[in-house]
Scaffold this active site. Structure first.
Site, short mmCIF file in Angstrom:
data_model
loop_
_atom_site.label_atom_id
_atom_site.label_comp_id
_atom_site.label_asym_id
_atom_site.label_seq_id
_atom_site.Cartn_x
_atom_site.Cartn_y
_atom_site.Cartn_z
N LYS A 28 -0.19 -1.91 6.19
CA LYS A 28 0.21 -3.22 5.67
C LYS A 28 -1.03 -4.10 5.65
O LYS A 28 -1.91 -3.98 6.52
CB LYS A 28 1.32 -3.82 6.55
CG LYS A 28 2.64 -3.06 6.44
CD LYS A 28 3.31 -3.26 5.08
CE LYS A 28 4.64 -2.53 5.02
NZ LYS A 28 5.32 -2.74 3.73
N ASP A 69 -0.60 -1.76 1.55
CA ASP A 69 0.57 -2.39 0.94
C ASP A 69 0.50 -3.89 1.20
O ASP A 69 0.57 -4.33 2.35
CB ASP A 69 1.86 -1.81 1.55
CG ASP A 69 3.11 -2.34 0.85
OD1 ASP A 69 2.97 -3.15 -0.10
OD2 ASP A 69 4.23 -1.96 1.26
N ASP A 110 5.87 -1.64 -6.33
CA ASP A 110 7.04 -1.43 -5.47
C ASP A 110 8.06 -2.52 -5.84
O ASP A 110 8.93 -2.31 -6.70
CB ASP A 110 6.58 -1.51 -4.00
CG ASP A 110 7.72 -1.45 -2.99
OD1 ASP A 110 8.89 -1.41 -3.40
OD2 ASP A 110 7.45 -1.47 -1.77
N LYS A 154 12.15 3.09 -4.68
CA LYS A 154 13.08 2.90 -3.55
C LYS A 154 14.49 2.87 -4.11
O LYS A 154 14.81 1.99 -4.92
CB LYS A 154 12.78 1.58 -2.82
CG LYS A 154 11.47 1.62 -2.06
CD LYS A 154 11.22 0.35 -1.30
CE LYS A 154 9.96 0.50 -0.46
NZ LYS A 154 9.43 -0.79 -0.01
N GLU A 183 -0.75 -1.07 -3.00
CA GLU A 183 0.67 -1.26 -3.32
C GLU A 183 0.99 -2.75 -3.42
O GLU A 183 0.65 -3.53 -2.54
CB GLU A 183 1.48 -0.60 -2.19
CG GLU A 183 2.94 -0.39 -2.52
CD GLU A 183 3.67 0.34 -1.39
OE1 GLU A 183 3.04 1.13 -0.65
OE2 GLU A 183 4.88 0.11 -1.25
MG LIG Z 1 5.83 -1.66 -0.35
#
Ligand SMILES: [Mg+2]
Length: 367
Positions: free
Chosen positions: A163, A188, A238, A262, A213
């Site tokens: 992250k 991300d 995403d 997702k 991301e």
């Molecule tokens: Mg993500």
């Protein structure tokens, strides 16, 4: 197949350790769990939009109400033959992908149990095992992160996702790359940046990242296309991809080179399959992600990760390590870190643990 009975649960599922991203720190993940019954068979679905509209505009209470007032009346006591038919019925409800996703999964589970086939076979999964990577949130120190990376790479995880946000940025990558110059890593950003941060985003090319991301706004495609033209590192979308149309438009304007699919964010398994097929057709990379689901949801992600065009290790939280207690049983376990072998009975082959569900449910509705 006639839908005889539907039960919905809104669940707040506590995790063992706080999880920090650019959204803040979470101590629990909130889910909508759907139980769908037909002709003696039962299907389960889970969607985890979280307890606040941060990752997407949706949240668990909104999904629960939407399901109760708009989805259940459309499908209860109706004959629905295939998962595609269910999507057609849900089409007039705009957006609300997370709510639709829980019902879509419950129907796929029910339908494949009735057909007597595994979910993997039902969706066309071809890989023997689901390959998974490891994801680190924002930690207290770089040393703690490096110790964590050391542990998971030695365990056998093939790639690491970090992250990334203004308080945990290039200095963190400098620290990681100084110890792991060649490890497959991606970051991300969870929409933490804008094109005003272009100078910093351009500097990321030097870290040889597999992808970046979602650097920009959650609902943006155009700025991502602008950014992709100015940097060498592939962009992975995403949050921006909520439908097949989003994916088609993103690919058409060059907004990304990868998509993190997702299932809950795009409205279920059926739209995930459509986006996966489009990625294959257009030569865009794809992999599967999760929202911190229990093993009910992670098993769906693991099944989708066996699809043929998936070309990067997916994000599947090891639910047994993540949650204080797991909603689904049996828990899908990694047979070795980095891979899941799927279960072999028909359907999802995971059910909600009634005692755990009762303990953490906030609301229940049955019709
Ligand atoms: Mg993500």
């Amino acid at each position: 197949m006639r839908i005889d009975r539907i039960t919905m649960y809104r669940v707040c599922n506590p995790i063992k350790h706080p999880y920090t991203t650019s959204f803040g720190t979470q101590k629990a993940f909130n889910s909508l769990v759907v139980k769908m019954e037909s002709e003696g068979f039962t299907g389960w679905g889970e969607s985890a939009p979280w307890g606040c509209p941060a990752f997407s505009p949706y949240w668990d209470k909104g999904c629960f109400l939407l399901g109760k007032e708009f989805i259940v009346p459309k499908i209860l006591h109706k004959e629905i033959g295939t998962p595609g038919e269910l999507q057609k019925i849900l089409e007039p409800i705009r957006g609300n992908e997370f709510a639709k996703g829980a019902f879509d999964v419950a129907f796929w589970d029910l339908w494949s149990r009735q057909q007597g086939i595994t979910l993997k076979k039902a969706i066309g999964g071809t890989k023997e095992k689901a390959e998974i990577g490891y994801c680190f949130g924002v930690l207290k120190t770089f040393d703690e992160l490096i110790a964590g990376i050391d542990r998971v790479t030695k365990m056998g995880y093939p790639r690491v996702k970090l992250k990334f946000c203004p308080t945990w940025e290039c200095e963190m990558l400098d620290a990681v790359r100084s110890v792991y110059p060649r490890l497959t890593i991606h970051i991300d950003c969870n929409s933490a940046y804008t094109l005003q941060d272009l100078d910093m985003l351009k500097k990321l090319d030097k870290y040889d990242l597999a992808m970046i991301e979602q650097p920009l706004m959650h609902n943006d495609l155009i700025d991502h296309a602008t950014l992709q033209k100015k940097i060498g590192t592939p962009i992975c979308l995403d949050e921006s991809i909520c439908s097949l149309q989003d994916a088609r438009q993103a690919i058409e304007i060059g907004a990304c080179k990868f998509i993190n699919i997702k299932y809950a964010r795009v409205g279920g398994i059926t739209p995930s399959l459509d986006i996966h097929a489009l990625c294959g057709e257009k030569g865009i990379g794809c992999w599967m992600g999760g929202m911190g689901e229990s093993s009910l949801g992670t098993t769906v992600v693991a099944n989708l990760a066996t699809l043929p065009y998936v070309n990067y290790p997916s994000d599947i939280s090891p639910a047994d390590k993540f949650y204080v207690e797991n909603l689904g049983k049996p828990v899908l376990l990694t047979d070795q870190p980095g891979t899941y072998t799927l279960r072999e009975k028909p359907g999802l082959d995971v059910e909600a643990d009634k005692a755990v569900l009762d303990k953490y449910k906030q609301e229940e509705f049955s019709a």
